[in-house]
Design a protein around this motif. Sequence first.
Motif, PDB file in Angstrom:
ATOM      1  N   ILE A   4      90.761  12.566  62.371  1.00 46.71           N
ATOM      2  CA  ILE A   4      91.052  11.517  61.460  1.00 46.71           C
ATOM      3  C   ILE A   4      90.254  11.260  60.020  1.00 46.71           C
ATOM      4  CG2 ILE A   4      91.883   9.163  61.050  1.00 46.71           C
ATOM      5  CD1 ILE A   4      93.621  10.798  63.108  1.00 46.71           C
ATOM      6  N   PRO A   5      90.783  11.741  58.960  1.00 49.23           N
ATOM      7  CA  PRO A   5      90.042  11.631  57.791  1.00 49.23           C
ATOM      8  C   PRO A   5      89.514  10.328  57.358  1.00 49.23           C
ATOM      9  CG  PRO A   5      92.141  13.033  57.337  1.00 49.23           C
ATOM     10  CD  PRO A   5      92.148  12.469  58.602  1.00 49.23           C
ATOM     11  N   GLY A   6      88.552  10.130  57.095  1.00 54.23           N
ATOM     12  CA  GLY A   6      87.969   8.749  56.691  1.00 54.23           C
ATOM     13  C   GLY A   6      87.540   7.801  57.782  1.00 54.23           C
ATOM     14  N   VAL A   7      87.665   8.279  58.950  1.00 53.04           N
ATOM     15  CA  VAL A   7      87.334   7.344  60.116  1.00 53.04           C
ATOM     16  C   VAL A   7      85.946   8.012  60.786  1.00 53.04           C
ATOM     17  CG1 VAL A   7      88.017   6.624  62.480  1.00 53.04           C
ATOM     18  CG2 VAL A   7      89.466   6.846  60.559  1.00 53.04           C
ATOM     19  N   PHE A   8      84.897   6.997  60.898  1.00 46.11           N
ATOM     20  CA  PHE A   8      83.642   7.368  61.576  1.00 46.11           C
ATOM     21  C   PHE A   8      83.404   6.379  62.819  1.00 46.11           C
ATOM     22  CE2 PHE A   8      79.201   6.074  61.642  1.00 46.11           C
ATOM     23  CZ  PHE A   8      78.682   7.021  62.274  1.00 46.11           C
ATOM     24  N   VAL A   9      83.261   7.192  64.061  1.00 46.32           N
ATOM     25  CA  VAL A   9      83.134   6.448  65.098  1.00 46.32           C
ATOM     26  C   VAL A   9      81.457   6.572  65.439  1.00 46.32           C
ATOM     27  CG1 VAL A   9      83.761   5.856  67.602  1.00 46.32           C
ATOM     28  CG2 VAL A   9      85.430   6.964  66.048  1.00 46.32           C
ATOM     29  N   PRO A  10      80.670   5.636  65.558  1.00 49.48           N
ATOM     30  CA  PRO A  10      79.342   5.747  65.884  1.00 49.48           C
ATOM     31  C   PRO A  10      78.941   6.367  67.165  1.00 49.48           C
ATOM     32  CG  PRO A  10      79.808   3.604  64.736  1.00 49.48           C
ATOM     33  CD  PRO A  10      81.185   4.173  65.112  1.00 49.48           C
ATOM     34  N   GLU A  11      77.844   7.249  67.333  1.00 48.69           N
ATOM     35  CA  GLU A  11      77.473   7.793  68.518  1.00 48.69           C
ATOM     36  C   GLU A  11      77.394   6.538  69.723  1.00 48.69           C
ATOM     37  OE1 GLU A  11      77.153  10.691  71.021  1.00 48.69           O
ATOM     38  OE2 GLU A  11      77.331  11.122  68.839  1.00 48.69           O
ATOM     39  N   LYS A  12      76.896   5.318  69.399  1.00 49.13           N
ATOM     40  CA  LYS A  12      76.841   4.440  70.550  1.00 49.13           C
ATOM     41  C   LYS A  12      78.236   4.143  71.091  1.00 49.13           C
ATOM     42  CE  LYS A  12      76.349   0.430  67.183  1.00 49.13           C
ATOM     43  NZ  LYS A  12      75.600  -0.537  66.824  1.00 49.13           N
ATOM     44  N   VAL A  13      79.117   3.966  70.274  1.00 43.34           N
ATOM     45  CA  VAL A  13      80.586   3.710  70.604  1.00 43.34           C
ATOM     46  C   VAL A  13      81.256   4.600  71.367  1.00 43.34           C
ATOM     47  CG1 VAL A  13      82.981   3.210  69.859  1.00 43.34           C
ATOM     48  CG2 VAL A  13      80.982   2.015  68.668  1.00 43.34           C
ATOM     49  N   LEU A  14      80.949   6.180  70.900  1.00 48.82           N
ATOM     50  CA  LEU A  14      81.439   6.930  71.674  1.00 48.82           C
ATOM     51  C   LEU A  14      80.801   7.127  73.272  1.00 48.82           C
ATOM     52  CD1 LEU A  14      81.437   9.955  69.001  1.00 48.82           C
ATOM     53  CD2 LEU A  14      83.534   8.796  70.128  1.00 48.82           C
ATOM     54  N   LYS A  15      79.502   6.663  73.205  1.00 42.45           N
ATOM     55  CA  LYS A  15      78.789   6.837  74.499  1.00 42.45           C
ATOM     56  C   LYS A  15      79.423   5.860  75.487  1.00 42.45           C
ATOM     57  CE  LYS A  15      75.329   8.197  77.076  1.00 42.45           C
ATOM     58  NZ  LYS A  15      75.640   7.454  78.234  1.00 42.45           N
ATOM     59  N   ARG A  16      79.777   4.621  74.910  1.00 40.32           N
ATOM     60  CA  ARG A  16      80.047   3.409  75.765  1.00 40.32           C
ATOM     61  C   ARG A  16      81.588   4.011  76.166  1.00 40.32           C
ATOM     62  NH1 ARG A  16      79.654  -2.365  72.705  1.00 40.32           N
ATOM     63  NH2 ARG A  16      80.937  -2.728  74.455  1.00 40.32           N
ATOM     64  N   MET A  17      82.529   4.394  75.385  1.00 33.79           N
ATOM     65  CA  MET A  17      83.730   4.760  75.751  1.00 33.79           C
ATOM     66  C   MET A  17      83.563   6.168  76.943  1.00 33.79           C
ATOM     67  SD  MET A  17      85.589   2.975  74.876  1.00 33.79           S
ATOM     68  CE  MET A  17      87.392   3.601  75.179  1.00 33.79           C
ATOM     69  N   GLU A  18      82.615   7.048  76.797  1.00 33.84           N
ATOM     70  CA  GLU A  18      82.353   8.142  77.770  1.00 33.84           C
ATOM     71  C   GLU A  18      82.007   7.392  79.140  1.00 33.84           C
ATOM     72  OE1 GLU A  18      80.427  12.514  77.504  1.00 33.84           O
ATOM     73  OE2 GLU A  18      79.513  10.892  76.420  1.00 33.84           O
ATOM     74  N   ASP A  19      80.941   6.431  79.046  1.00 29.50           N
ATOM     75  CA  ASP A  19      80.336   6.074  80.275  1.00 29.50           C
ATOM     76  C   ASP A  19      81.431   5.021  80.875  1.00 29.50           C
ATOM     77  OD1 ASP A  19      77.883   6.839  79.732  1.00 29.50           O
ATOM     78  OD2 ASP A  19      77.276   4.984  79.017  1.00 29.50           O
ATOM     79  N   ALA A  20      82.532   4.744  80.040  1.00 28.37           N
ATOM     80  CA  ALA A  20      83.398   3.706  80.686  1.00 28.37           C
ATOM     81  C   ALA A  20      84.774   4.682  81.397  1.00 28.37           C
ATOM     82  CB  ALA A  20      84.269   2.854  79.724  1.00 28.37           C
ATOM     83  N   LYS A  21      84.740   5.891  80.855  1.00 28.68           N
ATOM     84  CA  LYS A  21      85.568   6.917  81.383  1.00 28.68           C
ATOM     85  C   LYS A  21      85.114   7.275  82.951  1.00 28.68           C
ATOM     86  CE  LYS A  21      87.445  11.470  80.830  1.00 28.68           C
ATOM     87  NZ  LYS A  21      87.564  12.712  79.823  1.00 28.68           N
ATOM     88  N   GLU A  22      83.799   7.283  82.822  1.00 34.52           N
ATOM     89  CA  GLU A  22      83.011   7.676  84.408  1.00 34.52           C
ATOM     90  C   GLU A  22      83.425   6.600  85.389  1.00 34.52           C
ATOM     91  OE1 GLU A  22      81.854  10.809  85.288  1.00 34.52           O
ATOM     92  OE2 GLU A  22      82.457  11.502  83.111  1.00 34.52           O
ATOM     93  N   LYS A  23      83.410   5.340  84.766  1.00 35.55           N
ATOM     94  CA  LYS A  23      83.565   4.050  85.709  1.00 35.55           C
ATOM     95  C   LYS A  23      85.000   3.872  85.930  1.00 35.55           C
ATOM     96  CE  LYS A  23      79.064   1.999  83.984  1.00 35.55           C
ATOM     97  NZ  LYS A  23      78.623   1.086  83.196  1.00 35.55           N
ATOM     98  N   GLY A  24      85.937   4.379  85.125  1.00 37.50           N
ATOM     99  CA  GLY A  24      87.528   3.898  85.232  1.00 37.50           C
ATOM    100  C   GLY A  24      87.797   2.615  84.523  1.00 37.50           C
ATOM    101  N   ASN A  25      86.923   2.380  83.443  1.00 36.97           N
ATOM    102  CA  ASN A  25      87.349   0.968  83.025  1.00 36.97           C
ATOM    103  C   ASN A  25      87.376   1.175  81.457  1.00 36.97           C
ATOM    104  OD1 ASN A  25      84.630   1.204  82.542  1.00 36.97           O
ATOM    105  ND2 ASN A  25      84.449  -1.048  82.594  1.00 36.97           N
ATOM    106  N   GLU A  26      87.963   2.367  80.807  1.00 40.09           N
ATOM    107  CA  GLU A  26      88.147   2.567  79.414  1.00 40.09           C
ATOM    108  C   GLU A  26      88.731   1.474  78.644  1.00 40.09           C
ATOM    109  OE1 GLU A  26      88.707   7.156  78.527  1.00 40.09           O
ATOM    110  OE2 GLU A  26      89.774   6.562  80.518  1.00 40.09           O
ATOM    111  N   GLN A  27      89.956   0.792  79.143  1.00 43.20           N
ATOM    112  CA  GLN A  27      90.714   0.073  78.185  1.00 43.20           C
ATOM    113  C   GLN A  27      89.916  -1.161  78.205  1.00 43.20           C
ATOM    114  OE1 GLN A  27      94.556  -0.521  79.702  1.00 43.20           O
ATOM    115  NE2 GLN A  27      95.167   1.776  79.583  1.00 43.20           N
ATOM    116  N   GLU A  28      89.205  -1.689  79.135  1.00 42.85           N
ATOM    117  CA  GLU A  28      88.435  -3.142  78.950  1.00 42.85           C
ATOM    118  C   GLU A  28      87.436  -2.921  78.095  1.00 42.85           C
ATOM    119  OE1 GLU A  28      87.419  -6.736  79.514  1.00 42.85           O
ATOM    120  OE2 GLU A  28      89.086  -5.824  80.107  1.00 42.85           O
ATOM    121  N   GLU A  29      86.747  -1.677  78.242  1.00 34.99           N
ATOM    122  CA  GLU A  29      85.394  -1.311  77.417  1.00 34.99           C
ATOM    123  C   GLU A  29      85.990  -1.395  75.915  1.00 34.99           C
ATOM    124  OE1 GLU A  29      81.515  -0.871  76.560  1.00 34.99           O
ATOM    125  OE2 GLU A  29      82.448  -1.359  78.503  1.00 34.99           O
TER     126      GLU A  29
END
Length: 490
Positions: free
Chosen positions: A412-437
């Motif tokens: 998406i042009p003009g959108v920047f997602v910090p690495e720490k946010v990506l990491k939190r969502m990746e960890d949440a994927k492993e734990k199965g709670n992506e929506q809550e995170e």
Amino acid sequence: MSVFTPGRRWQPPFMPFKRTTFKKRALAKIELAIKGPLFGCRMCGNCLLQETAFICPMECPKGLRNGPCGGSTPEKCYVDESRPCIWYKIYERSFKLGREALLLEVLPPMDWEKAGTDSWGDVFSQAKKIGAKQIVTNLTARESGSVSKTLDSIFRPVRQPDWWQGDSLYHAPKYSEPASELERRLKAGEFVVAAEVTPPLSINTEKLKQNIELLKPYVAALNFTDSPSAIPRMSSWACSKFALEQGAEPVMQIAARDRTRVGLQSEVVGAAALGVRNILCITGDSMALSPSPRGRMDIVDIDSVQMLWIMRRMRDEGKYLDGREMKSPPRYFLGAAASPFASNMKFQALREQKKVNAGAQFFQTNVVFDADALDEWLNEIARRGILDKVYIMVGLTPLKNYKTAAYMNSKIPGVFVPEKVLKRMEDAKEKGNEQEEGAQITLELIEKIKTKQGVHGIHIMAVGWEEIVPRIVQDAGLYAPAPAAKAQAG
């Protein structure tokens, strides 16, 4: 490749729409022979080189004549990745040469009757009106600024015809009472919440109406997008009409991508007559993002700044673009998109100032995932003296899963997602709670954004996850719906 315009890729010059005199054809040939190698000139007949640091803006694949789109980056154009963003290069050179003030002038849309013809003839005609003797006298005068004033007297009437008369000044709205409920609440000092509702892909409006009913107790206004990613959906004005019928305050989006100057004026008059009072002007995603077969990607008839300029004059001066008087002018609250992280924040702040000068009264920003980095952009806005002239609503997207976060960051042009946010969502994927995170990340962002000076609200873009919005608004302590509304939402 041309000498002065970076990233030039050969494109054929425009052809004239009618046969011209031998004199004009000869002058056009000479102009093309000189300006072609130097600037990659396509003979648009509406030359703006002086105002754009001698880099031709017609090299922009979107055809923007008043600055970059929200997808501007230092590296490349997202529409044509083989080229740099030409407007980034224009801004970069203008700031380097100290010519950035020239970029604030609201430049007119192309007069297509002049396409394929020379622009030198108009310059010579204007110089003739002033007189060679007077020009030489002024150029050789020792008074401060005499040279720039003389050149401006020659070139300004050429680039600013009578039907446009763009300038670089701020134009305050010429009405006192709020045009909409959204404007009233912003003026009253409320920290407002707007939310985006995705228009349907068909004529089935059941889900649309459900989302309007679900969200209206929790927000000040509902935005309806205008075919994002260049994919056709139900029109924004139709969705806005449904919202009005259900007692909700709509924000109608208009993308320059799909508008001609005639279509824009007729559409906003019609929308105002239907009761739409909030209009958001955006450039729109390029056809490069759409499924095949794709429409033209190399030109827009009018850009978002020109849209704001046209609509402000319709409202405040009661005039169509062609100068005709309007007996009953439309009333609306004008908004624009802002992209804090699209490129250099100094460049973006100047772009935002230009939009405010043209008529923007509120901003809804692109998606923000780093509230701390937003301070730099707000400081640049403050330095330009417009923080008290525009209401700013920060865009937020609750992340439903890690896949969405990664896609937004890379695609998406003009959108920047910090690495720490990506990491939190990746960890949440492993734990199965992506929506809550994802919901928690949004709530944390809101807590920080609420404390920032110059921010007047948030704009939640849930992207098909509208049911999360009531929870976000409630948990953030931003709205307390009436009991009846709670029951209805439940």
